[in-house]
Enzyme design. Structure first.
Site, PDB file in Angstrom:
ATOM      1  N   HIS A   1    -143.024 -48.996  33.842  1.00  0.00           N
ATOM      2  CA  HIS A   1    -143.665 -49.997  34.705  1.00  0.00           C
ATOM      3  C   HIS A   1    -143.254 -51.424  34.367  1.00  0.00           C
ATOM      4  O   HIS A   1    -143.634 -52.351  35.054  1.00  0.00           O
ATOM      5  CB  HIS A   1    -145.184 -49.895  34.586  1.00  0.00           C
ATOM      6  CG  HIS A   1    -145.695 -50.405  33.281  1.00  0.00           C
ATOM      7  ND1 HIS A   1    -145.591 -49.688  32.120  1.00  0.00           N
ATOM      8  CD2 HIS A   1    -146.269 -51.571  32.937  1.00  0.00           C
ATOM      9  CE1 HIS A   1    -146.104 -50.371  31.123  1.00  0.00           C
ATOM     10  NE2 HIS A   1    -146.514 -51.526  31.576  1.00  0.00           N
TER      11      HIS A   1
HETATM   12  C1  UD1 Z   1    -150.179 -54.993  33.264  1.00  0.00           C
HETATM   13  C2  UD1 Z   1    -149.889 -55.695  31.939  1.00  0.00           C
HETATM   14  C3  UD1 Z   1    -148.980 -54.816  31.085  1.00  0.00           C
HETATM   15  C4  UD1 Z   1    -149.526 -53.427  30.934  1.00  0.00           C
HETATM   16  C5  UD1 Z   1    -149.742 -52.851  32.323  1.00  0.00           C
HETATM   17  C6  UD1 Z   1    -150.259 -51.424  32.233  1.00  0.00           C
HETATM   18  C7  UD1 Z   1    -149.751 -58.157  32.027  1.00  0.00           C
HETATM   19  C8  UD1 Z   1    -148.837 -59.296  31.949  1.00  0.00           C
HETATM   20  N1  UD1 Z   1    -149.190 -56.941  32.135  1.00  0.00           N
HETATM   21  O1  UD1 Z   1    -148.947 -54.941  33.965  1.00  0.00           O
HETATM   22  O2  UD1 Z   1    -148.869 -55.396  29.794  1.00  0.00           O
HETATM   23  O3  UD1 Z   1    -148.631 -52.635  30.196  1.00  0.00           O
HETATM   24  O4  UD1 Z   1    -150.672 -53.688  33.003  1.00  0.00           O
HETATM   25  O5  UD1 Z   1    -150.521 -50.845  33.427  1.00  0.00           O
HETATM   26  O6  UD1 Z   1    -150.943 -58.343  31.983  1.00  0.00           O
HETATM   27  N2  UD1 Z   1    -151.307 -52.974  41.110  1.00  0.00           N
HETATM   28  C9  UD1 Z   1    -152.003 -52.171  41.974  1.00  0.00           C
HETATM   29  N3  UD1 Z   1    -153.234 -51.743  41.590  1.00  0.00           N
HETATM   30  C10 UD1 Z   1    -153.797 -52.090  40.410  1.00  0.00           C
HETATM   31  C11 UD1 Z   1    -153.081 -52.934  39.560  1.00  0.00           C
HETATM   32  C12 UD1 Z   1    -151.838 -53.365  39.904  1.00  0.00           C
HETATM   33  O7  UD1 Z   1    -151.535 -51.852  43.052  1.00  0.00           O
HETATM   34  O8  UD1 Z   1    -154.921 -51.662  40.120  1.00  0.00           O
HETATM   35  C13 UD1 Z   1    -149.959 -53.426  41.496  1.00  0.00           C
HETATM   36  C14 UD1 Z   1    -150.007 -54.672  42.337  1.00  0.00           C
HETATM   37  O9  UD1 Z   1    -148.909 -54.670  43.174  1.00  0.00           O
HETATM   38  C15 UD1 Z   1    -149.860 -55.749  41.291  1.00  0.00           C
HETATM   39  C16 UD1 Z   1    -148.825 -55.110  40.384  1.00  0.00           C
HETATM   40  O10 UD1 Z   1    -149.194 -53.733  40.366  1.00  0.00           O
HETATM   41  O11 UD1 Z   1    -149.490 -56.982  41.807  1.00  0.00           O
HETATM   42  C17 UD1 Z   1    -148.770 -55.649  38.996  1.00  0.00           C
HETATM   43  O12 UD1 Z   1    -150.067 -55.644  38.379  1.00  0.00           O
HETATM   44  P1  UD1 Z   1    -150.370 -56.612  37.140  1.00  0.00           P
HETATM   45  O13 UD1 Z   1    -151.747 -56.426  36.643  1.00  0.00           O
HETATM   46  O14 UD1 Z   1    -149.959 -57.989  37.513  1.00  0.00           O
HETATM   47  O15 UD1 Z   1    -149.323 -56.139  36.042  1.00  0.00           O
HETATM   48  P2  UD1 Z   1    -148.918 -54.698  35.542  1.00  0.00           P
HETATM   49  O16 UD1 Z   1    -147.501 -54.485  35.903  1.00  0.00           O
HETATM   50  O17 UD1 Z   1    -149.908 -53.663  35.933  1.00  0.00           O
END
Ligand code: UD1
Length: 366
Positions: free
Chosen positions: A212
């Site tokens: 991811h």
């Molecule tokens: C976050 C953490 C990362 C961790 C990961 C585990 C940061 C910088 N990164 O990354 O360290 O390893 O979580 O999962 O905090 N999204 C959804 N549903 C959700 C959450 C996210 O659809 O419930 C999608 C959305 O498009 C969102 C993208 O994933 O914009 C990224 O989510 P985000 O929380 O920004 O970062 P992660 O890549 O999940």
């Protein structure tokens, strides 16, 4: 005097670290009260609520609903919403875990309000400042008051950065507290629920993949070759790949073909996923936590990154850093399948009692 601690959790890898801390605080209810804040960084049911249910985390006292958006937008939303809660609650301490944006946002707000910050999983450094988590770790540790550390390298990093020795506590790993606790529950309950029992029965011998990290999944020129290497491995070893939402979006957006030996699933619950990977022949991942969990249970792990902030998983555990070069991935996977993977042992203090050590330290500090 009884003290109130504000606990912060926001993203999936926080929830398994908060669960054992909650249990340890509940065991010291004579001394501590706690309130739980969910920032809402992760908001899908399968990325969030399911973990609260399964890990026995109480319903959050506050839900900030600050998920989604760019790093700046997400961090800002969390800061604004958390400030309001902090001013209302006036806790003796804010406890943050890990290295996600919620960790950073809440520690900054707490320090500016003159509330002491305890950082659990402090001191880890990948040395790679292109990684958002590295920035979160550096900033959080720059301003935290108390550092709870999982491995000796973390202690060295913090001392080198000038932290007073008495503020640094090598306590082991709360995530391993949770892992051992949940594994015992799983073993007592039989074959387990969810998708893993049927997958295991059908596949026999299999590998597990998670990916991811933006550096691996956001560009077709990196994700494409990784997916092709996985396809190659899956001819010999079927691979189960529970996909993070961002990775799924990108596989579709880039039009990547997955080999027939790769089974995509939605993100699995903690128990379902544990039940799957604990019996895998091989795990391939770019996660931080899974490098450590596989080390804790002795499962061979190939990390698809060029660096790790968790070096004990390599020096003592079952982890091998292979980067993202397809040839290296293929060679390393073949070595594991020939039975030439690393044996490894469980690192010092990864014994299931880190949370109690943290609460004991807070008892002395507050
Ligand atoms: C976050 C953490 C990362 C961790 C990961 C585990 C940061 C910088 N990164 O990354 O360290 O390893 O979580 O999962 O905090 N999204 C959804 N549903 C959700 C959450 C996210 O659809 O419930 C999608 C959305 O498009 C969102 C993208 O994933 O914009 C990224 O989510 P985000 O929380 O920004 O970062 P992660 O890549 O999940």
């Amino acid at each position: 005097m009884k003290q109130t601690i504000l606990l912060v959790a926001g993203a999936r890898p926080n929830f398994m670290k908060i669960a054992p801390i909650v249990r340890a605080l509940q065991a010291r209810a004579d001394r501590f009260d706690f309130r739980l804040v969910h920032t809402g960084q992760h908001y899908d049911r399968e990325m969030s609520d399911v973990f609260f249910d399964e890990l026995g985390i109480p319903k959050p006292d506050f839900h900030l609903e600050a998920g989604g958006g760019s790093h700046a937008a997400q961090t800002a939303k969390i800061m604004v919403a958390f400030e309001e809660i902090l001013q209302r609650e006036l806790p003796a301490c804010v406890l943050v875990v890990g290295d996600v944006n919620s960790t950073l946002a809440c520690s900054i707000v707490a320090k500016k309000a003159h509330v002491p910050v305890a950082h659990v999983e402090a001191g880890l450094r990948s040395g790679d400042r292109r990684m958002p988590e590295e920035i979160n770790r550096l900033v959080t540790d720059a301003i935290s008051d108390w550092f709870f550390v999982t491995e000796p390298a973390g202690v060295e990093n913090l001392l080198q950065e000038g932290k007073p020795r008495e503020s640094v506590f090598f306590v082991g790993h709360v995530m391993v507290d949770n892992l051992l606790f949940q594994r015992a529950k799983l073993e007592a309950e039989g074959p387990g629920a969810g998708e893993s029992p049927a997958l295991k029965a059908r596949l026999g011998r299999y590998g597990v993949v998670t990916l991811h990290r933006p550096s691996n999944v956001d560009h077709p020129e990196t994700l494409g070759p990784i997916v092709r290497a996985l396809g190659e491995i899956s001819r010999e070893l079927p691979l189960v790949f529970p996909v993070h939402p961002r990775t799924r979006q990108n596989i579709e957006r880039f039009g990547l073909e997955l080999g027939p030996g790769i089974e995509l699933t939605r993100p699995l619950s903690y128990m379902d996923f544990l039940n799957l990977w604990k019996d895998a022949a091989l795990v391939m991942t770019d996660s931080g936590g899974l490098q450590e969990e596989t080390t804790a249970l002795g499962v061979p792990c190939l990390t698809l990154r060029e660096n790790t902030e968790r070096p004990v998983t390599m020096t003592e555990g079952t982890n091998t850093l292979v980067g993202v070069d397809p040839q290296r991935i293929l060679q390393a996977a073949a070595a594991v399948l020939r039975g030439e993977g690393k044996a490894g042992r469980r690192p010092e203090l990864w014994d299931g009692h880190a949370s109690e050590r943290i609460v004991d330290a807070l008892d002395r500090l507050l």
